[in-house]
Design a protein around this motif. Structure first.
Motif, mmCIF file in Angstrom:
data_model
loop_
_atom_site.group_PDB
_atom_site.id
_atom_site.type_symbol
_atom_site.label_atom_id
_atom_site.label_comp_id
_atom_site.label_asym_id
_atom_site.label_seq_id
_atom_site.Cartn_x
_atom_site.Cartn_y
_atom_site.Cartn_z
ATOM 1 N N LEU A 30 23.402 4.927 -5.328
ATOM 2 C CA LEU A 30 22.684 5.431 -4.158
ATOM 3 C C LEU A 30 21.183 5.199 -4.309
ATOM 4 O O LEU A 30 20.503 4.838 -3.344
ATOM 5 N N ALA A 31 20.664 5.362 -5.513
ATOM 6 C CA ALA A 31 19.231 5.139 -5.751
ATOM 7 C C ALA A 31 18.860 3.685 -5.450
ATOM 8 O O ALA A 31 17.797 3.419 -4.875
ATOM 9 N N VAL A 32 19.720 2.739 -5.811
ATOM 10 C CA VAL A 32 19.477 1.320 -5.503
ATOM 11 C C VAL A 32 19.445 1.130 -3.991
ATOM 12 O O VAL A 32 18.529 0.506 -3.454
ATOM 13 N N HIS A 33 20.429 1.683 -3.295
ATOM 14 C CA HIS A 33 20.473 1.577 -1.832
ATOM 15 C C HIS A 33 19.210 2.180 -1.212
ATOM 16 O O HIS A 33 18.640 1.601 -0.275
ATOM 17 N N GLN A 34 18.786 3.328 -1.721
ATOM 18 C CA GLN A 34 17.618 4.008 -1.155
ATOM 19 C C GLN A 34 16.353 3.164 -1.277
ATOM 20 O O GLN A 34 15.521 3.163 -0.381
ATOM 21 N N VAL A 35 16.199 2.459 -2.384
ATOM 22 C CA VAL A 35 15.018 1.604 -2.548
ATOM 23 C C VAL A 35 14.989 0.532 -1.470
ATOM 24 O O VAL A 35 13.942 0.261 -0.879
ATOM 25 N N LEU A 36 16.140 -0.047 -1.173
ATOM 26 C CA LEU A 36 16.190 -1.101 -0.166
ATOM 27 C C LEU A 36 15.914 -0.547 1.229
ATOM 28 O O LEU A 36 15.224 -1.189 2.038
ATOM 29 N N VAL A 37 16.399 0.639 1.508
ATOM 30 C CA VAL A 37 16.119 1.283 2.794
ATOM 31 C C VAL A 37 14.636 1.657 2.883
ATOM 32 O O VAL A 37 14.003 1.468 3.930
ATOM 33 N N ARG A 38 14.078 2.157 1.784
ATOM 34 C CA ARG A 38 12.652 2.481 1.787
ATOM 35 C C ARG A 38 11.800 1.241 2.010
ATOM 36 O O ARG A 38 10.763 1.295 2.678
ATOM 37 N N TYR A 39 12.229 0.107 1.472
ATOM 38 C CA TYR A 39 11.547 -1.164 1.706
ATOM 39 C C TYR A 39 11.498 -1.474 3.204
ATOM 40 O O TYR A 39 10.436 -1.793 3.757
ATOM 41 N N ALA A 40 12.650 -1.372 3.880
ATOM 42 C CA ALA A 40 12.717 -1.678 5.311
ATOM 43 C C ALA A 40 11.846 -0.717 6.121
ATOM 44 O O ALA A 40 11.105 -1.144 7.014
ATOM 45 N N PHE A 41 11.916 0.569 5.809
ATOM 46 C CA PHE A 41 11.093 1.546 6.528
ATOM 47 C C PHE A 41 9.606 1.289 6.293
ATOM 48 O O PHE A 41 8.798 1.416 7.216
ATOM 49 N N ALA A 42 9.233 0.916 5.084
ATOM 50 C CA ALA A 42 7.824 0.639 4.794
ATOM 51 C C ALA A 42 7.313 -0.510 5.654
ATOM 52 O O ALA A 42 6.202 -0.431 6.208
ATOM 53 N N LEU A 43 8.110 -1.563 5.792
ATOM 54 C CA LEU A 43 7.696 -2.670 6.655
ATOM 55 C C LEU A 43 7.555 -2.211 8.099
ATOM 56 O O LEU A 43 6.564 -2.516 8.766
ATOM 57 N N ASP A 44 8.546 -1.476 8.582
ATOM 58 C CA ASP A 44 8.556 -1.068 9.992
ATOM 59 C C ASP A 44 7.454 -0.078 10.327
ATOM 60 O O ASP A 44 6.933 -0.080 11.440
ATOM 61 N N GLN A 45 7.088 0.755 9.387
ATOM 62 C CA GLN A 45 6.040 1.745 9.614
ATOM 63 C C GLN A 45 4.668 1.236 9.180
ATOM 64 O O GLN A 45 3.685 1.970 9.246
ATOM 65 N N GLN A 46 4.634 -0.004 8.725
ATOM 66 C CA GLN A 46 3.395 -0.623 8.250
ATOM 67 C C GLN A 46 2.721 0.250 7.190
ATOM 68 O O GLN A 46 1.507 0.448 7.191
ATOM 69 N N ASP A 47 3.535 0.748 6.285
ATOM 70 C CA ASP A 47 3.100 1.664 5.236
ATOM 71 C C ASP A 47 3.014 0.896 3.911
ATOM 72 O O ASP A 47 3.996 0.787 3.180
ATOM 73 N N LEU A 48 1.831 0.360 3.637
ATOM 74 C CA LEU A 48 1.656 -0.471 2.449
ATOM 75 C C LEU A 48 1.786 0.328 1.155
ATOM 76 O O LEU A 48 2.253 -0.204 0.146
ATOM 77 N N ALA A 49 1.410 1.590 1.165
ATOM 78 C CA ALA A 49 1.576 2.420 -0.041
ATOM 79 C C ALA A 49 3.055 2.600 -0.350
ATOM 80 O O ALA A 49 3.468 2.529 -1.518
ATOM 81 N N GLN A 94 6.701 -3.480 17.887
ATOM 82 C CA GLN A 94 7.304 -2.639 16.855
ATOM 83 C C GLN A 94 8.554 -3.349 16.359
ATOM 84 O O GLN A 94 9.482 -3.606 17.116
ATOM 85 N N ARG A 95 8.565 -3.669 15.086
ATOM 86 C CA ARG A 95 9.713 -4.338 14.479
ATOM 87 C C ARG A 95 10.563 -3.322 13.741
ATOM 88 O O ARG A 95 10.060 -2.322 13.236
ATOM 89 N N ARG A 96 11.851 -3.614 13.674
ATOM 90 C CA ARG A 96 12.804 -2.817 12.898
ATOM 91 C C ARG A 96 13.637 -3.765 12.045
ATOM 92 O O ARG A 96 14.347 -4.618 12.563
#
Length: 160
Positions: A30-49, A94-96
């Protein structure tokens, strides 16, 4: 751009990762999956941190657009963040990044290999729609007590 890749073009890239043993407990999977989801959300929210937090220091990104045009590798977390910053500055919609059919192919305590399909949507022009599809291959490392993306390959079925 309107180029499209031929059917099955990605097989040469996907076959590089062969299914293997996934020697991780469910919480680590689940932790591996979460990192990949966090990656996608970071791109979509333009959250470089947030994006920075899911990448190893020496991460690499490589792209193949429409099965033809190569980009990268973009090497190192700082270079990746600069690359994303430039892309964000050029976006007017807005990209998703929808990651679907995510599968961990092999993993042990230090490394995980995963695939996911990409369905990239946009709300440009007052409506929403799919602007691109493709697939990712990810290699993650267990770094500093957390999983982080070490290598990313994105192959797109079309160019936009």
């Amino acid at each position: 751009m309107s180029a499209q890749a031929a059917p099955g073009w990605g097989n040469a890239y996907l076959s590089r990762i062969r299914p293997g043993e996934v020697a991780l407990d469910p919480a680590q999977q689940l932790a591996v999956h979460q990192v990949l989801v966090r990656y996608a959300f970071a791109l979509d929210q333009q959250d470089l941190a947030a994006l920075e937090s899911v990448l190893t220091e020496n991460a690499t990104w490589t792209f193949k657009f429409a099965g033809q045009n190569d980009l990268g590798p973009v090497a190192g977390r700082a270079a990746i963040l600069d690359f994303v910053r430039e892309a964000i500055d050029a976006e007017t919609d807005q990209r998703r990044h929808n990651l679907v059919n995510l599968v961990v192919h092999s993993a042990d305590a230090g490394t995980a290999l995963a695939h996911a399909y990409l369905m990239l949507t946009s709300n440009a022009g007052g409506g929403s729609g799919v602007i691109g599809t493709g697939f990712y291959t990810f290699r993650l490392e267990h770094d500093g007590g957390e999983w982080r993306i070490a290598d990313l390959f994105l192959g797109t079925d079309n160019a936009w």
